[in-house]
Design a protein around this motif. Structure first.
Motif, PDB file in Angstrom:
ATOM      1  N   THR A   1       5.679   4.696   1.583  1.00 25.19           N
ATOM      2  CA  THR A   1       5.550   6.113   1.229  1.00 25.19           C
ATOM      3  C   THR A   1       6.788   6.511   0.429  1.00 25.19           C
ATOM      4  O   THR A   1       7.673   5.674   0.211  1.00 25.19           O
ATOM      5  CB  THR A   1       5.383   6.984   2.475  1.00 25.19           C
ATOM      6  OG1 THR A   1       5.044   8.314   2.077  1.00 25.19           O
ATOM      7  CG2 THR A   1       6.645   7.003   3.307  1.00 25.19           C
TER       8      THR A   1
ATOM      9  N   PHE B   1      -3.577  10.843   3.542  1.00 26.38           N
ATOM     10  CA  PHE B   1      -4.114   9.606   4.132  1.00 26.38           C
ATOM     11  C   PHE B   1      -3.520   9.374   5.526  1.00 26.38           C
ATOM     12  O   PHE B   1      -4.232   8.993   6.457  1.00 26.38           O
ATOM     13  CB  PHE B   1      -3.814   8.420   3.210  1.00 26.38           C
ATOM     14  CG  PHE B   1      -4.437   7.131   3.660  1.00 26.38           C
ATOM     15  CD1 PHE B   1      -5.781   6.896   3.453  1.00 26.38           C
ATOM     16  CD2 PHE B   1      -3.690   6.154   4.309  1.00 26.38           C
ATOM     17  CE1 PHE B   1      -6.368   5.705   3.876  1.00 26.38           C
ATOM     18  CE2 PHE B   1      -4.260   4.975   4.724  1.00 26.38           C
ATOM     19  CZ  PHE B   1      -5.606   4.741   4.512  1.00 26.38           C
ATOM     20  N   VAL B   2      -2.215   9.619   5.664  1.00 25.41           N
ATOM     21  CA  VAL B   2      -1.573   9.447   6.977  1.00 25.41           C
ATOM     22  C   VAL B   2      -2.188  10.424   7.987  1.00 25.41           C
ATOM     23  O   VAL B   2      -2.453  10.062   9.150  1.00 25.41           O
ATOM     24  CB  VAL B   2      -0.050   9.660   6.853  1.00 25.41           C
ATOM     25  CG1 VAL B   2       0.616   9.627   8.217  1.00 25.41           C
ATOM     26  CG2 VAL B   2       0.571   8.607   5.948  1.00 25.41           C
TER      27      VAL B   2
ATOM     28  N   TYR C   1      -9.498   4.726   0.496  1.00 26.54           N
ATOM     29  CA  TYR C   1      -9.714   6.040   1.089  1.00 26.54           C
ATOM     30  C   TYR C   1     -10.416   5.867   2.434  1.00 26.54           C
ATOM     31  O   TYR C   1     -10.987   4.801   2.734  1.00 26.54           O
ATOM     32  CB  TYR C   1     -10.551   6.941   0.154  1.00 26.54           C
ATOM     33  CG  TYR C   1     -11.947   6.461  -0.100  1.00 26.54           C
ATOM     34  CD1 TYR C   1     -13.013   6.953   0.668  1.00 26.54           C
ATOM     35  CD2 TYR C   1     -12.219   5.519  -1.094  1.00 26.54           C
ATOM     36  CE1 TYR C   1     -14.299   6.522   0.436  1.00 26.54           C
ATOM     37  CE2 TYR C   1     -13.497   5.077  -1.321  1.00 26.54           C
ATOM     38  CZ  TYR C   1     -14.531   5.585  -0.548  1.00 26.54           C
ATOM     39  OH  TYR C   1     -15.812   5.142  -0.757  1.00 26.54           O
TER      40      TYR C   1
ATOM     41  N   ALA D   1      -3.359   4.591  -1.309  1.00 31.67           N
ATOM     42  CA  ALA D   1      -4.211   5.105  -0.222  1.00 31.67           C
ATOM     43  C   ALA D   1      -4.085   6.622  -0.198  1.00 31.67           C
ATOM     44  O   ALA D   1      -3.007   7.162   0.072  1.00 31.67           O
ATOM     45  CB  ALA D   1      -3.779   4.507   1.115  1.00 31.67           C
ATOM     46  N   THR D   2      -5.180   7.305  -0.512  1.00 28.79           N
ATOM     47  CA  THR D   2      -5.154   8.763  -0.583  1.00 28.79           C
ATOM     48  C   THR D   2      -6.532   9.332  -0.263  1.00 28.79           C
ATOM     49  O   THR D   2      -7.553   8.656  -0.421  1.00 28.79           O
ATOM     50  CB  THR D   2      -4.712   9.223  -1.977  1.00 28.79           C
ATOM     51  OG1 THR D   2      -4.652  10.653  -2.011  1.00 28.79           O
ATOM     52  CG2 THR D   2      -5.641   8.725  -3.048  1.00 28.79           C
TER      53      THR D   2
ATOM     54  N   CYS E   1       1.014   5.140   0.494  1.00 24.85           N
ATOM     55  CA  CYS E   1       0.228   6.194   1.162  1.00 24.85           C
ATOM     56  C   CYS E   1       0.801   7.577   0.839  1.00 24.85           C
ATOM     57  O   CYS E   1       2.011   7.742   0.682  1.00 24.85           O
ATOM     58  CB  CYS E   1       0.256   6.000   2.681  1.00 24.85           C
ATOM     59  SG  CYS E   1      -0.410   4.442   3.238  1.00 24.85           S
ATOM     60  N   ASP E   2      -0.073   8.547   0.765  1.00 29.90           N
ATOM     61  CA  ASP E   2       0.378   9.940   0.675  1.00 29.90           C
ATOM     62  C   ASP E   2       0.139  10.627   2.021  1.00 29.90           C
ATOM     63  O   ASP E   2      -0.373  10.027   2.980  1.00 29.90           O
ATOM     64  CB  ASP E   2      -0.337  10.673  -0.471  1.00 29.90           C
ATOM     65  CG  ASP E   2      -1.823  10.801  -0.240  1.00 29.90           C
ATOM     66  OD1 ASP E   2      -2.341  10.153   0.697  1.00 29.90           O
ATOM     67  OD2 ASP E   2      -2.479  11.538  -0.992  1.00 29.90           O
TER      68      ASP E   2
ATOM     69  N   ILE F   1       3.075  -1.172   4.312  1.00 27.42           N
ATOM     70  CA  ILE F   1       2.734   0.218   4.014  1.00 27.42           C
ATOM     71  C   ILE F   1       3.993   0.956   3.572  1.00 27.42           C
ATOM     72  O   ILE F   1       5.031   0.893   4.240  1.00 27.42           O
ATOM     73  CB  ILE F   1       2.108   0.908   5.248  1.00 27.42           C
ATOM     74  CG1 ILE F   1       0.913   0.081   5.741  1.00 27.42           C
ATOM     75  CG2 ILE F   1       1.652   2.316   4.914  1.00 27.42           C
ATOM     76  CD1 ILE F   1       0.327   0.581   7.045  1.00 27.42           C
TER      77      ILE F   1
ATOM     78  N   ILE G   1       0.864  -1.192   0.000  1.00 24.01           N
ATOM     79  CA  ILE G   1       0.000   0.000   0.000  1.00 24.01           C
ATOM     80  C   ILE G   1       0.894   1.235   0.000  1.00 24.01           C
ATOM     81  O   ILE G   1       1.767   1.388   0.866  1.00 24.01           O
ATOM     82  CB  ILE G   1      -0.932   0.008   1.220  1.00 24.01           C
ATOM     83  CG1 ILE G   1      -1.838  -1.223   1.177  1.00 24.01           C
ATOM     84  CG2 ILE G   1      -1.767   1.277   1.268  1.00 24.01           C
ATOM     85  CD1 ILE G   1      -2.637  -1.454   2.430  1.00 24.01           C
TER      86      ILE G   1
END
Length: 282
Positions: free
Chosen positions: A62, A34-35, A139, A119-120, A30-31, A60, A28
């Protein structure tokens, strides 16, 4: 509602695994938005929450550009920056720093070769990924996480990909032709060898049959076994029977002989000692 949501998520995950080759553990990407949403709604720990939505273990990721963007936002995003630093950093090939959206688009590319779930919370970024096949989007909505349904474009792309897989490519068609030629040549060689062997066997059988016939012709004149000839009667059984007179004579002779043997046995031998004793007495 919760059961329906889980079924929908499982169906979507099954679609991506079957059509695009996603495998566990799922990755996944993530941006920063999302975090920040996870921390704001206290969806912690993040890996367990995402594993529950996808029904499988997750990793996860990034990027450095996302971390740089969170750093530039100031103290209000310091907690999000610290949480993002604990994640795995995915490699981005660009040397200069880009925006988080451009960086994630570059990492995903046209085919999503790394099989990332994105994931955003950015609505525009979610729309863009709906147009790219094989990019599932996650999301958050308040304290719940959702996996978006595959778009119609993604379904059409999966159908065309299946049709292409069912048909042969030009290279496969050429390889199949070459194999057919090899097989036909080998079968022709095998058939010729088999014909030659059959001819040899036929000739050998003919030779054996001719030899057998010759032997039979030669042995027809000869006696194959001794026939039993009729023999005469037994000479002992053909003796004449003796008359009764002869039997009496034989018996008489036999009786005289017996008497003579008896008389001989009765005679006593005189010893010389008796004679000497008598003379001395006189």
């Amino acid at each position: 509602m919760r059961v329906k949501k889980q079924k929908r998520h499982r169906r979507a995950v099954r679609f991506y695994t079957a059509c695009f080759g996603f495998r566990e553990p799922f990755k996944i990407l993530c941006d920063g938005t999302f975090v920040h949403h996870l921390l704001a709604n206290r969806i912690t720990p993040a890996d367990t929450a995402l594993a529950n939505t996808l029904g499988a273990p997750v990793k996860i990721f990034t990027t450095r550009c996302v971390l740089a963007e969170l750093r530039s936002l100031g103290d209000s995003y310091s907690d999000s920056l610290n949480a993002a630093r604990n994640l795995i950093t995915a490699r981005c090939d660009h040397e200069k720093r880009k925006s988080a959206v451009a960086c994630i688009m570059d990492v995903i590319g046209e085919n999503n070769s790394e099989h990332f779930f994105v994931a955003t919370q950015d609505a525009e970024l979610r729309k863009k990924f709906q147009e790219i096949p094989g990019v599932p989007v996650i999301y958050g909505l308040r304290n719940a996480l959702f996996l978006e349904r595959p778009s119609t474009l993604q379904h059409e792309f999966a159908k065309t990909a299946e049709e292409e897989r069912s048909h042969m490519t030009d290279l496969e068609y050429k390889m199949l032709k070459v194999k057919k030629k090899r097989v036909s040549n080998e079968e022709a060689r095998d058939s010729s060898d088999a014909n030659e062997e059959n001819e040899d066997n036929i000739l050998e059988m003919q030779d054996i049959k001719s030899k057998v016939k010759r032997n039979r012709i030669d042995t027809k004149d000869k006696v194959q076994f001794k026939r039993k000839k009729a023999k005469g009667p037994n000479p002992l059984s053909c003796k004449k029977k003796k008359s009764e007179g002869n039997t009496n004579d034989a018996s008489g002779k036999g009786g005289n002989a017996e008497n003579n043997t008896r008389n001989r046995s009765r005679k006593r031998k005189r010893s010389r000692k008796s004679k000497s004793t008598t003379e001395s007495n006189v």
